[in-house]
Design an enzyme around this catalytic site. Structure first.
Site, mmCIF file in Angstrom:
data_model
loop_
_atom_site.group_PDB
_atom_site.id
_atom_site.type_symbol
_atom_site.label_atom_id
_atom_site.label_comp_id
_atom_site.label_asym_id
_atom_site.label_seq_id
_atom_site.Cartn_x
_atom_site.Cartn_y
_atom_site.Cartn_z
ATOM 1 N N HIS A 1 -39.698 -1.216 21.505
ATOM 2 C CA HIS A 1 -38.466 -1.786 22.063
ATOM 3 C C HIS A 1 -37.399 -1.772 20.954
ATOM 4 O O HIS A 1 -36.968 -2.834 20.474
ATOM 5 C CB HIS A 1 -38.739 -3.206 22.560
ATOM 6 C CG HIS A 1 -37.671 -3.755 23.469
ATOM 7 N ND1 HIS A 1 -36.596 -3.001 23.910
ATOM 8 C CD2 HIS A 1 -37.504 -4.994 24.028
ATOM 9 C CE1 HIS A 1 -35.827 -3.746 24.689
ATOM 10 N NE2 HIS A 1 -36.354 -4.957 24.776
ATOM 11 N N GLN B 1 -33.968 -3.860 21.022
ATOM 12 C CA GLN B 1 -34.079 -5.291 20.746
ATOM 13 C C GLN B 1 -34.088 -5.539 19.237
ATOM 14 O O GLN B 1 -33.527 -6.530 18.753
ATOM 15 C CB GLN B 1 -35.362 -5.848 21.388
ATOM 16 C CG GLN B 1 -35.531 -7.337 21.203
ATOM 17 C CD GLN B 1 -34.500 -8.159 21.962
ATOM 18 O OE1 GLN B 1 -34.301 -7.938 23.149
ATOM 19 N NE2 GLN B 1 -33.839 -9.094 21.294
ATOM 20 N N ASP C 1 -43.181 -13.490 21.436
ATOM 21 C CA ASP C 1 -42.838 -12.812 22.688
ATOM 22 C C ASP C 1 -43.850 -13.286 23.731
ATOM 23 O O ASP C 1 -44.849 -13.940 23.382
ATOM 24 C CB ASP C 1 -42.922 -11.281 22.456
ATOM 25 C CG ASP C 1 -42.425 -10.465 23.640
ATOM 26 O OD1 ASP C 1 -41.800 -11.036 24.560
ATOM 27 O OD2 ASP C 1 -42.663 -9.241 23.651
ATOM 28 N N CYS D 1 -37.284 -12.340 22.058
ATOM 29 C CA CYS D 1 -36.427 -11.351 22.740
ATOM 30 C C CYS D 1 -36.022 -11.814 24.137
ATOM 31 O O CYS D 1 -35.050 -11.303 24.686
ATOM 32 C CB CYS D 1 -37.128 -10.001 22.791
ATOM 33 S SG CYS D 1 -38.639 -9.975 23.776
ATOM 34 N N ARG E 1 -35.813 2.774 30.725
ATOM 35 C CA ARG E 1 -36.884 1.785 30.506
ATOM 36 C C ARG E 1 -38.037 2.202 31.395
ATOM 37 O O ARG E 1 -37.925 2.134 32.619
ATOM 38 C CB ARG E 1 -36.405 0.373 30.870
ATOM 39 C CG ARG E 1 -37.553 -0.628 30.956
ATOM 40 C CD ARG E 1 -37.100 -2.060 31.101
ATOM 41 N NE ARG E 1 -36.608 -2.588 29.831
ATOM 42 C CZ ARG E 1 -36.383 -3.878 29.590
ATOM 43 N NH1 ARG E 1 -36.623 -4.778 30.530
ATOM 44 N NH2 ARG E 1 -35.922 -4.277 28.421
ATOM 45 N N ARG F 1 -27.510 -8.130 21.761
ATOM 46 C CA ARG F 1 -27.895 -6.898 22.464
ATOM 47 C C ARG F 1 -26.637 -6.116 22.826
ATOM 48 O O ARG F 1 -26.576 -4.895 22.714
ATOM 49 C CB ARG F 1 -28.692 -7.227 23.744
ATOM 50 C CG ARG F 1 -30.058 -7.814 23.510
ATOM 51 C CD ARG F 1 -31.001 -6.838 22.826
ATOM 52 N NE ARG F 1 -31.169 -5.593 23.551
ATOM 53 C CZ ARG F 1 -32.016 -5.397 24.558
ATOM 54 N NH1 ARG F 1 -32.812 -6.367 24.942
ATOM 55 N NH2 ARG F 1 -32.111 -4.225 25.162
#
Ligand code: CP
Ligand code: NVA
Length: 299
Positions: A128, A131, A216, A256, A101, A284
């Site tokens: 991402h 996700q 988000d 998320c 990340r 996840r």
């Protein structure tokens, strides 16, 4: 053998995404207790904070019989300026896969170009994809195939929005984007989605009739500097009961996480009946286990 990375959803393609999701759903329903990744190691490099990504990859590796190592810039040579190319080469000699990340997607691509084991994108400023595997799994579990459906993206045209655009193109759903001026997604990613993407004039037109409403945070990691400006700019883009009333009667809500109740989403929506955010977060774990197996079992 060519190394298979997972830097974006395109690395799996439509068929691969469906394969991983099906496997995740099956293993979640009926865990078999097998440990196919025994003695395998995943290095997890984090330049930014994480709860879900870190814990799901670490728990996932444990459940599959392997091990995960958490590496942060604070206590590795990465933080003292060791070149990303050198780190990629060294980790590749010791571990079986790397999840990373980092701030810049370019750095991720440089890392992957110098790695000789699979590299997984655990979030960059651009994408991402992990996700999205979880979000798509969640949609399929609750409503079946997402092809042909309408998804409303409300808020910032950020890394999550970009991955939704890629998913829309690959899996054949329509993404309606309700974002304020100045916060539209990357023009190239938007154009690539073609007829599967539509930029709307406001949040209500994006949500109109949608099967799934997604939002988000208004200030992603790295964007906190202009938080006050963003709060003002996004004021008309909160997902609340009024906005959800535009969506289909059985519309789902996803986020998320982490979420800011009272900013991008009201408490009544995220804690209400349309919300599937806890399934989404749990997935996840299942989606990433399926991804790890997909990338590692063939090696
Ligand atoms: N959704 C997500 O990636 O969460 P974390 O930042 O906690 O990993
Ligand atoms: N867009 C958010 C997602 C966090 C999981 C960020 O990049 O901070």
């Amino acid at each position: 053998m060519t190394i298979r990375h997972f830097l974006s959803l395109d690395d799996l393609g439509a068929e691969g995404i469906r394969r991983v999701i099906d496997r995740a759903i099956a293993a979640k329903r009926q865990p078999d207790g097998r440990t196919p990744l025994a003695a395998r190691t995943l290095a997890m490099v984090f330049e930014k904070a994480s709860t879900r990504t870190r814990v799901s990859f670490e728990a996932g590796m444990t459940q599959l019989g392997g091990h995960a190592i958490f590496l942060s810039p604070a206590d590795t040579q990465i933080g003292r300026g060791e070149p990303v190319e050198d780190t990629a080469r060294v980790l590749s000699r010791m571990v079986d896969a790397v999840m990373i990340r980092n701030h810049s997607h370019d750095t991720l691509e440089r890392f992957a170009a110098h790695a000789s084991v699979p590299v997984i994108n655990g979030l960059t400023d651009r994408l991402h994809p992990c996700q999205l595997l979880a979000d798509l799994q969640t949609y399929v579990e609750h409503r079946g195939d997402i092809a042909g459906k309408t998804v409303a993206w409300i808020g910032d045209g950020n890394n999550m929005c970009h991955s939704y655009l890629n998913a829309a193109r690959l899996l054949g759903f329509t993404l309606r984007i309700g974002a304020p001026e100045g916060y539209l997604p990357d023009a190239q990613i938007l154009a690539a989605a073609g007829e599967h993407a539509m930029v709307c004039d406001d949040a209500a037109s994006a949500a109109d009739g949608a099967d799934l409403v997604v939002t988000d945070v208004w200030a992603s990691m790295g964007d906190e500097g202009d938080r006050e400006t963003r709060l003002a700019d996004f004021a008309n883009y909160q997902v609340n009961r009024a906005l959800m009333s535009w969506a289909a009667d059985d519309a789902l809500f996803m986020h998320c996480l982490p979420a800011h109740r009272g900013e991008e989403v009201s408490a009544e929506v995220i804690d209400g009946p349309a919300s599937v955010v806890w399934d989404e977060a749990e997935n996840r774990l299942h989606a990433q286990k399926a991804l790890l197996l997909d990338l590692l079992e063939t090696r």
